[in-house]
Design an enzyme around this catalytic site. Structure first.
Site, PDB file in Angstrom:
ATOM      1  N   CYS A 200      33.108  44.143  46.197  1.00 41.88           N
ATOM      2  CA  CYS A 200      33.812  44.361  44.932  1.00 41.88           C
ATOM      3  C   CYS A 200      33.497  43.175  44.023  1.00 41.88           C
ATOM      4  CB  CYS A 200      35.319  44.527  45.153  1.00 41.88           C
ATOM      5  SG  CYS A 200      36.102  43.089  45.915  1.00 41.88           S
ATOM      6  N   THR A 201      34.259  42.991  42.969  1.00 39.88           N
ATOM      7  CA  THR A 201      33.952  41.948  41.987  1.00 39.88           C
ATOM      8  C   THR A 201      34.064  40.544  42.558  1.00 39.88           C
ATOM      9  OG1 THR A 201      34.785  43.405  40.250  1.00 39.88           O
ATOM     10  CG2 THR A 201      34.489  41.081  39.677  1.00 39.88           C
TER      11      THR A 201
END
Length: 350
Positions: A200-201
């Site tokens: 994810c980020t």
């Protein structure tokens, strides 16, 4: 008594931030650990952050902390030390430093107590969030990308995946993290014997997702340490090929960090190559969508001719039309229909 909430208008705060001469550093961090009294911790931390002129968004819950902030560059080291000494669980915490940063990511400090630092929808009392998958560092990630037995899973939302992702990564089509978790289990049943790599980020979503996959019987589960941000930073520092393609969507005024030169998305209005998110300028809409410069000029920053026409109306008439309207604050989603109710800049905890 100490001031524990902002009392200045957003417009005034934004103007003040834009007038600052000192550069700022955008930082994100998270930590899953037990907080006995989230409200008390929130109030104490608010005073620490305010004294250091920290702006941004911070969530606290019994399960930990999740933050995206900006700090004056001259105070970054002081901030780091005060954070590390605030609670033993935060000592040595990894801070993800923005890859592209104009210092204008935030202009107000908002700190909230929530049920979860990431809304996961999990209500299974037997779920052990600490039983996470193994970390992968940048070099390990590149090795896994070349492993035919590995499957990369993007645990971000559709609008994030659209502008950038790892080579051949699978998208879990959903608007929120809580919707993704059961879908991920369902979609990956056919890959149960594979090496599952989640990302994810900044790491917070894929860390919990890795624990959820293990809870559901997947044994070979990894997640990228520090997410896309830390991967790109380490790969560049170590002279490794950066295998993330496109732009990394971020949840602040920047709306994205360029990772590679490739533009893999397209303008939602004309179809030209473009990966720049914006919000419709019509205050009665605020649709999050991708718009090229030509369409921005043609539609005056709006998502449609209808919104463009409405924006041209007198302000009083615009307010009248907005009153009671329930179709504002949306996100463009090609995979599930054009409009889906959401915040203008989506909430990273969703």
């Amino acid at each position: 008594m100490p001031v524990l909430h902002n009392r200045i208008s957003n417009d005034e705060l934004k103007a003040k931030m834009l007038a600052e001469s000192e550069p700022r550093t955008t930082i994100s961090f998270y930590k899953y650990f037990t907080i006995a009294s989230p409200q008390q911790t929130r109030d104490a931390l608010y005073q620490v952050f305010t004294a250091l002129d920290v702006f941004g968004r911070v969530y606290l819950a019994y399960e930990g902390i999740n933050a995206q902030i900006s700090v004056p560059q001259s105070k970054v080291e002081t901030f780091r030390q005060q954070l590390y000494t605030f609670d033993p669980a935060l000592d040595g915490l990894r801070l993800n430093i923005a890859l592209e940063d104009d210092g204008k990511s935030f202009w107000v400090l908002r700190m909230k107590v929530r049920d979860r630092i990431v809304a996961d929808g999990i209500d299974d009392p037997s779920f052990d969030a600490s039983n996470v998958g193994d970390y992968l560092k940048a070099a390990d990630v590149n090795e896994m990308l070349d492993d035919p037995d590995a499957v990369f899973i993007d645990m971000r939302n559709h609008y994030e995946y659209e502008v950038g992702h790892f080579e051949n990564a699978l998208e879990i089509p959903a608007d929120t993290f809580r919707e993704q978790l059961p879908k991920a289990v369902e979609m990956l049943r056919e890959h149960a014997d594979k090496k599952i790599v989640m990302y994810c980020t900044g790491g917070i979503r894929c860390e919990k997702a890795s624990a959820w996959m293990k809870h559901n019987g997947f044994n070979k589960v990894w997640h990228i340490e520090g997410g896309i941000i830390e991967y790109a930073r380490r790969a560049r520092a170590q002279g490794l090929p950066v295998r993330f393609i496109g732009k990394n969507f971020v949840f602040d005024e920047r709306m994205g960090e360029r990772i590679s030169d490739e533009v893999i998305a397209h303008c939602h209005q004309c179809g030209a190559p473009c990966d720049s998110h914006t919000n419709c300028k019509n205050d009665g809409c605020h649709l999050l969508f991708i718009q090229c410069p030509q369409c921005a000029s043609k539609f005056n920053g709006c998502c449609s001719e209808q919104c463009c026409e409405e924006l041209a109306l007198p302000e009083e008439e615009q307010r009248r039309r907005r009153a009671g309207r329930e179709n504002g604050n949306k996100i463009f989603n090609k995979s599930r229909g054009r409009l889906n109710s959401k915040l203008s800049i989506p909430d990273p905890a969703e």
